[in-house]
Scaffold this motif. Structure first.
Motif, PDB file in Angstrom:
ATOM      1  N   ASN A   5       0.831  -1.199   0.000  1.00 60.68           N
ATOM      2  CA  ASN A   5       0.000   0.000   0.000  1.00 60.68           C
ATOM      3  C   ASN A   5       0.867   1.251   0.000  1.00 60.68           C
ATOM      4  O   ASN A   5       1.491   1.586   1.009  1.00 60.68           O
ATOM      5  N   GLY A   7       0.611   4.625   0.555  1.00 57.13           N
ATOM      6  CA  GLY A   7      -0.500   5.342   1.151  1.00 57.13           C
ATOM      7  C   GLY A   7      -0.104   6.455   2.097  1.00 57.13           C
ATOM      8  O   GLY A   7       0.969   6.457   2.706  1.00 57.13           O
ATOM      9  N   LYS A  39      -5.954   8.232   4.290  1.00 50.82           N
ATOM     10  CA  LYS A  39      -6.615   7.160   3.564  1.00 50.82           C
ATOM     11  C   LYS A  39      -5.730   5.924   3.475  1.00 50.82           C
ATOM     12  O   LYS A  39      -6.189   4.793   3.602  1.00 50.82           O
ATOM     13  N   ASN A  42      -5.471   4.209   6.965  1.00 53.34           N
ATOM     14  CA  ASN A  42      -6.746   3.554   7.263  1.00 53.34           C
ATOM     15  C   ASN A  42      -6.879   2.235   6.506  1.00 53.34           C
ATOM     16  O   ASN A  42      -7.303   1.219   7.063  1.00 53.34           O
ATOM     17  N   MET A  43      -6.532   2.242   5.226  1.00 52.26           N
ATOM     18  CA  MET A  43      -6.647   1.022   4.425  1.00 52.26           C
ATOM     19  C   MET A  43      -5.679  -0.056   4.892  1.00 52.26           C
ATOM     20  O   MET A  43      -6.014  -1.247   4.908  1.00 52.26           O
ATOM     21  N   GLN A 134      -3.685   5.574  -3.378  1.00 49.56           N
ATOM     22  CA  GLN A 134      -4.739   6.573  -3.382  1.00 49.56           C
ATOM     23  C   GLN A 134      -4.162   7.876  -3.917  1.00 49.56           C
ATOM     24  O   GLN A 134      -2.977   7.935  -4.251  1.00 49.56           O
ATOM     25  N   GLY A 234     -13.712   7.539   7.299  1.00 49.32           N
ATOM     26  CA  GLY A 234     -12.941   6.302   7.224  1.00 49.32           C
ATOM     27  C   GLY A 234     -13.729   5.074   6.825  1.00 49.32           C
ATOM     28  O   GLY A 234     -13.149   3.990   6.666  1.00 49.32           O
ATOM     29  N   ASP A 237     -12.536   3.791   3.423  1.00 49.30           N
ATOM     30  CA  ASP A 237     -11.208   3.186   3.539  1.00 49.30           C
ATOM     31  C   ASP A 237     -11.297   1.807   4.189  1.00 49.30           C
ATOM     32  O   ASP A 237     -10.583   0.878   3.799  1.00 49.30           O
ATOM     33  N   THR A 240     -12.530  -0.594   1.594  1.00 47.87           N
ATOM     34  CA  THR A 240     -11.480  -0.950   0.637  1.00 47.87           C
ATOM     35  C   THR A 240     -10.489  -1.927   1.228  1.00 47.87           C
ATOM     36  O   THR A 240     -10.101  -2.909   0.586  1.00 47.87           O
ATOM     37  N   THR A 273     -11.039   7.140  13.188  1.00 47.24           N
ATOM     38  CA  THR A 273     -10.609   6.551  11.908  1.00 47.24           C
ATOM     39  C   THR A 273      -9.837   5.264  12.182  1.00 47.24           C
ATOM     40  O   THR A 273     -10.416   4.287  12.641  1.00 47.24           O
TER      41      THR A 273
END
Length: 289
Positions: A5, A7, A39, A42-43, A134, A234, A237, A240, A273
């Motif tokens: 990720n 991110g 984001k 969070n993912m 993202q 959130g 996210d 996802t 979040t």
């Protein structure tokens, strides 16, 4: 397998307000809290809590390094998170009593991730791993191109939305996820329908109405769970992260979407979040009710 990720990592400052402010209006907040966000972060937390192996590629500033340590506590591989001179990304989030929000972002270190760092992280990946990113960091095209060449499944969570950002990576994508408004903006900006995009699977989240999946077999709609939302921050996210974790574990698309829908529904019943994202056990217990 592993989810890589690229991110954003932010310090989130949550302000509970009586209503979202209008231009020129000054509001007194009913409270303020600080937590881990962005984001990307969070993912990563969502995917890790959904039992995926997650390697986060990103950066924090020298002023606040605790978000990196918090990610490690949540089970995320943080070896490829750099500490750079300057500020960690921040987000000021106003949340009203109905759970709607307004967000102001300062990218900070998120905008200074080197191509070398991205390449070094992805050099550890294997064919079939997932690469997600993202629009809150730099280096998106480099990550997409590198991941595609290595045989990874490339996913773009197209927010904050810019048509040019999607256009720049579109040729490399296997998975695209965006919300209803972003989907309309993309179709207008590209002058084409979602069905005609060169992407194997497109997922359009519809908030409380559920989501749409456009794949090789056509289009399918999934309903959202009815819950009392207190904070929608959130939720997308979380959806996802759980969705990708499901796909990474070999779930059929429908099952991965179902798992993600439950996680997002649980998320909107909580304030915060990354720190309050549900784990897989909570989702499974909900499914058994």
């Amino acid at each position: 397998m592993t989810i890589y990720n690229l991110g954003s990592i932010n310090v989130d400052l949550f302000y509970q307000v009586p209503h979202l402010p209008k231009p020129g209006e000054t509001l007194s907040a009913r409270g303020v809290t600080e937590g881990l966000g962005g984001k990307g972060a969070n993912m990563s937390v969502a995917a890790a809590r959904a039992a995926a192996r997650v390697c986060h590629i990103g950066a924090v500033g020298s002023d606040r390094v605790w978000p990196r340590d918090r990610l490690l506590e949540y089970g995320v591989d943080t070896r490829h998170i750099a500490t750079l001179d300057g500020q960690t990304g921040t987000a000021v989030i106003a949340v009203d009593p109905e759970g709607e929000n307004l967000i102001l972002l300062n990218a900070g270190a998120n905008a200074r991730i080197s191509d070398h760092a991205i390449s070094a992280a992805l050099s550890e990946a294997q064919t079939g791993d997932i690469c997600v990113f993202q629009n809150e960091t730099n280096g998106q095209r480099h990550a997409a191109e590198t991941a595609k060449k290595m045989g990874l499944r490339v996913c773009y969570a197209a927010a904050p939305f810019e048509v040019s950002a999607v256009r720049d990576v579109l040729e490399y994508l296997d998975l695209l996820i965006l919300n209803e408004i972003e989907a309309e903006q993309l179709q207008t900006g590209l002058g084409t329908s979602l069905d005609d995009l060169p992407v194997a699977d497109v997922l359009v989240t519809l908030g409380a109405k559920g989501c749409r999946w456009l794949g090789a077999a056509g289009e399918k709609t999934f309903d959202a769970l009815a819950v009392e939302a207190v904070d929608t921050t959130g939720a997308g996210d979380t959806f996802t992260g759980f969705w990708l974790a499901g796909l990474d574990r070999g779930m059929p698309m429908e099952q991965a979407i179902g798992q993600a829908s439950i996680a997002a529904a649980l998320m909107v019943t909580r304030h915060g979040t990354a720190d309050v994202i549900p784990d897989l056990l909570e989702v499974q217990e909900f499914m058994q009710r």
